[in-house]
Design a protein around this motif. Structure first.
Motif, PDB file in Angstrom:
ATOM      1  N   ILE A  77       8.903 -11.093 -26.609  1.00 33.40           N
ATOM      2  CA  ILE A  77       8.077 -11.218 -25.441  1.00 33.40           C
ATOM      3  C   ILE A  77       7.590  -9.724 -24.919  1.00 33.40           C
ATOM      4  O   ILE A  77       6.202  -9.693 -25.074  1.00 33.40           O
ATOM      5  N   GLU A  78       8.457  -8.879 -24.853  1.00 35.57           N
ATOM      6  CA  GLU A  78       7.846  -7.513 -24.377  1.00 35.57           C
ATOM      7  C   GLU A  78       6.959  -6.808 -25.448  1.00 35.57           C
ATOM      8  O   GLU A  78       6.019  -6.095 -25.039  1.00 35.57           O
ATOM      9  N   ARG A  79       7.354  -6.932 -26.636  1.00 33.45           N
ATOM     10  CA  ARG A  79       6.507  -6.304 -27.751  1.00 33.45           C
ATOM     11  C   ARG A  79       5.215  -6.968 -27.913  1.00 33.45           C
ATOM     12  O   ARG A  79       4.221  -6.229 -27.916  1.00 33.45           O
ATOM     13  N   VAL A  80       5.051  -8.210 -27.695  1.00 34.65           N
ATOM     14  CA  VAL A  80       3.804  -8.789 -27.873  1.00 34.65           C
ATOM     15  C   VAL A  80       2.998  -8.562 -26.515  1.00 34.65           C
ATOM     16  O   VAL A  80       1.816  -8.233 -26.550  1.00 34.65           O
ATOM     17  N   LEU A  81       3.532  -8.540 -25.282  1.00 39.28           N
ATOM     18  CA  LEU A  81       2.823  -8.314 -24.222  1.00 39.28           C
ATOM     19  C   LEU A  81       2.096  -6.764 -23.854  1.00 39.28           C
ATOM     20  O   LEU A  81       1.385  -6.507 -23.109  1.00 39.28           O
ATOM     21  N   THR A  82       2.899  -5.992 -24.524  1.00 39.83           N
ATOM     22  CA  THR A  82       2.763  -4.606 -24.138  1.00 39.83           C
ATOM     23  C   THR A  82       1.994  -4.037 -25.395  1.00 39.83           C
ATOM     24  O   THR A  82       1.636  -2.835 -25.392  1.00 39.83           O
ATOM     25  N   GLU A  88       0.547  -3.998 -33.949  1.00 40.00           N
ATOM     26  CA  GLU A  88       1.701  -3.531 -33.308  1.00 40.00           C
ATOM     27  C   GLU A  88       3.112  -4.166 -33.565  1.00 40.00           C
ATOM     28  O   GLU A  88       4.109  -3.518 -33.603  1.00 40.00           O
ATOM     29  N   TYR A  89       2.975  -5.518 -33.350  1.00 38.11           N
ATOM     30  CA  TYR A  89       4.037  -6.202 -33.563  1.00 38.11           C
ATOM     31  C   TYR A  89       4.374  -7.287 -34.684  1.00 38.11           C
ATOM     32  O   TYR A  89       5.253  -7.928 -35.032  1.00 38.11           O
ATOM     33  N   LYS A 109      15.622 -10.263 -41.358  1.00 37.02           N
ATOM     34  CA  LYS A 109      14.222  -9.757 -41.513  1.00 37.02           C
ATOM     35  C   LYS A 109      13.732  -8.590 -40.816  1.00 37.02           C
ATOM     36  O   LYS A 109      14.954  -8.353 -40.030  1.00 37.02           O
ATOM     37  N   ALA A 110      12.912  -7.924 -41.297  1.00 37.81           N
ATOM     38  CA  ALA A 110      12.278  -7.103 -40.448  1.00 37.81           C
ATOM     39  C   ALA A 110      11.581  -7.490 -39.357  1.00 37.81           C
ATOM     40  O   ALA A 110      10.845  -8.508 -39.464  1.00 37.81           O
ATOM     41  N   GLN A 111      11.977  -7.090 -38.130  1.00 35.83           N
ATOM     42  CA  GLN A 111      11.729  -7.914 -36.864  1.00 35.83           C
ATOM     43  C   GLN A 111      10.626  -7.061 -36.182  1.00 35.83           C
ATOM     44  O   GLN A 111      10.039  -7.857 -35.372  1.00 35.83           O
ATOM     45  N   THR A 112      10.220  -5.798 -36.488  1.00 33.41           N
ATOM     46  CA  THR A 112       9.083  -5.298 -35.782  1.00 33.41           C
ATOM     47  C   THR A 112       8.266  -4.847 -36.751  1.00 33.41           C
ATOM     48  O   THR A 112       8.441  -4.508 -37.968  1.00 33.41           O
ATOM     49  N   ALA A 113       7.120  -4.176 -36.315  1.00 33.85           N
ATOM     50  CA  ALA A 113       5.876  -3.696 -37.114  1.00 33.85           C
ATOM     51  C   ALA A 113       6.413  -2.443 -37.917  1.00 33.85           C
ATOM     52  O   ALA A 113       6.157  -2.411 -39.104  1.00 33.85           O
ATOM     53  N   ASP A 293      10.070   3.591 -32.898  1.00 28.27           N
ATOM     54  CA  ASP A 293       9.971   4.236 -31.351  1.00 28.27           C
ATOM     55  C   ASP A 293      10.777   3.115 -30.469  1.00 28.27           C
ATOM     56  O   ASP A 293      11.258   2.106 -31.061  1.00 28.27           O
ATOM     57  N   ASP A 294      10.713   3.203 -29.288  1.00 27.65           N
ATOM     58  CA  ASP A 294      11.280   2.250 -28.176  1.00 27.65           C
ATOM     59  C   ASP A 294      10.766   0.631 -28.239  1.00 27.65           C
ATOM     60  O   ASP A 294      11.697  -0.048 -27.910  1.00 27.65           O
ATOM     61  N   LYS A 295       9.657   0.484 -28.957  1.00 23.76           N
ATOM     62  CA  LYS A 295       9.141  -0.757 -29.105  1.00 23.76           C
ATOM     63  C   LYS A 295       9.927  -1.514 -30.067  1.00 23.76           C
ATOM     64  O   LYS A 295      10.011  -2.774 -30.449  1.00 23.76           O
ATOM     65  N   ASP A 296      10.851  -0.811 -31.008  1.00 18.44           N
ATOM     66  CA  ASP A 296      11.521  -1.319 -31.906  1.00 18.44           C
ATOM     67  C   ASP A 296      13.013  -1.545 -31.813  1.00 18.44           C
ATOM     68  O   ASP A 296      13.757  -2.123 -32.343  1.00 18.44           O
ATOM     69  N   VAL A 297      13.383  -1.173 -30.336  1.00 24.83           N
ATOM     70  CA  VAL A 297      14.671  -1.412 -30.024  1.00 24.83           C
ATOM     71  C   VAL A 297      14.875  -2.815 -29.973  1.00 24.83           C
ATOM     72  O   VAL A 297      14.343  -3.613 -29.412  1.00 24.83           O
ATOM     73  N   ILE A 298      15.989  -3.409 -30.795  1.00 20.69           N
ATOM     74  CA  ILE A 298      16.382  -4.719 -30.741  1.00 20.69           C
ATOM     75  C   ILE A 298      17.868  -4.914 -30.179  1.00 20.69           C
ATOM     76  O   ILE A 298      18.578  -5.916 -30.458  1.00 20.69           O
TER      77      ILE A 298
END
Length: 319
Positions: A77-82, A88-89, A109-113, A293-298
């Motif tokens: 949710i955070e990745r999509v909204l930011t 990017e996501y 799977k690879a979960q982020t961009a 970066d921090d957007k990839d933190v899972i």
């Protein structure tokens, strides 16, 4: 006050909303000027027209992500909204597909961009650097790519290595033979493999050398061919170690180097081989460098906050 009504028809409202409407509560946090009410399979939103349009767009993106992955969590949710753009996501390439069918039916799977960029880079180039802070899935995605290559018979073996910097001072005080002393240091690699390969098969692979996990010193003098080779914690290599490792590359080999330049454990005044390599090799054809970066933190949501806090203080201390 304008009103927007969204009806969920293709997906389960209960799963999409989350336990006790946790996902809806998170949406309220990101859209504080809107009144959001979720009942049954409908979401009613009240507020200014411009904000409602933005909410409608983001909500549609979230339902698309849920339909694709059959889940919706706080990180997603955070990745999509930011994100400033869909790219990017998410990615339209096949790299978003399942990498490995893991243990107990787990789909890996690879979960982020940026993780998907790692996957694409490994398809395109034989040497890839994946750089980023803790928790961004560098090693885990890398191990999944290695296991995929082994299962599809693109390589004959997997070689996983780390420079044993911290362990070097204390190995003599640990019980057991060399393997038992090094195993705790190699644990993150074992953990990733255990998610992807059943225990008995993994033990067999390790016994017959199909999968090798060893400290970097064991790479000296070898030619690593027909192998998917991962150098983890590459920021802790010296100039000599990095040069030695990179020149081990043999025929039909994939080299993936992961590291976090912000977590160097080398003695003071010793230059990180990773930092040096990134400067020297940045324009070499056939080598990809992917930054996470921090957007990839899972990991746990607090990991991202910890990274942000440390980055702020580190930036303040730079001259």
């Amino acid at each position: 006050m304008n009103e927007l009504i969204i009806e969920l028809t293709e997906i389960s409202p209960q799963e999409f909303f989350g336990q006790q409407n946790a996902n809806i509560e998170l949406l309220k946090k990101y859209f504080p000027k809107l009144k959001i009410v979720a009942r049954g399979n409908k979401v009613k939103v009240f507020g200014d027209e411009e904000l409602l349009e933005e909410f409608d767009k983001r909500f549609d993106e979230l339902t698309g992500q849920f339909a694709k992955y059959n889940k919706l969590d706080e990180n997603m949710i955070e990745r999509v909204l930011t994100s400033t753009s869909k790219e990017e996501y998410t990615s339209s390439s096949s790299s978003g597909d399942v990498l490995v069918h893991g243990v107990s039916g787990r789909l890996i799977k690879a979960q982020t961009a940026n993780q998907r960029r790692m996957v694409d880079a490994c398809k395109k180039d034989d040497m890839v650097f994946a750089i980023g802070p803790a928790g961004t899935g560098k090693t885990y995605t890398g191990v999944a790519l290695a296991v995929k290559a082994l299962k599809e018979k693109q390589v004959r073996r997997i070689i996983l290595t780390r420079p044993a910097v911290e362990a070097g001072e204390n190995l003599g005080f640990l019980p057991g033979d060399l393997k038992e002393k090094l195993d705790p240091y190699m644990q993150p690699l074992y953990d990733a493999l255990r998610d992807m390969i059943p225990s008995e098969k993994l033990e067999k692979y390790i016994e017959d050398g199909t999968i090798q996990i060893a400290p970097m010193a064991f790479m000296r003098g070898r030619t690593l061919d027909n192998a998917f080779v991962i150098l983890d914690e590459a920021q802790n290599t010296t100039h000599a170690q990095m040069k030695m490792f990179l020149t081990r590359m043999g025929k039909n080999a994939k080299f993936l180097l992961t590291g976090d330049p912000g977590q160097i454990d080398l003695p003071r005044r010793v230059i990180s081989g990773l930092k040096e390599a990134l400067l020297i090799l940045k324009n070499v054809d056939g080598i990809s460098i992917i930054y996470l970066d921090d957007k990839d933190v899972i990991r746990h949501k607090l990991v991202k906050k910890v990274i942000d806090a440390y980055q702020n203080i580190e930036h303040q201390n730079q001259f």
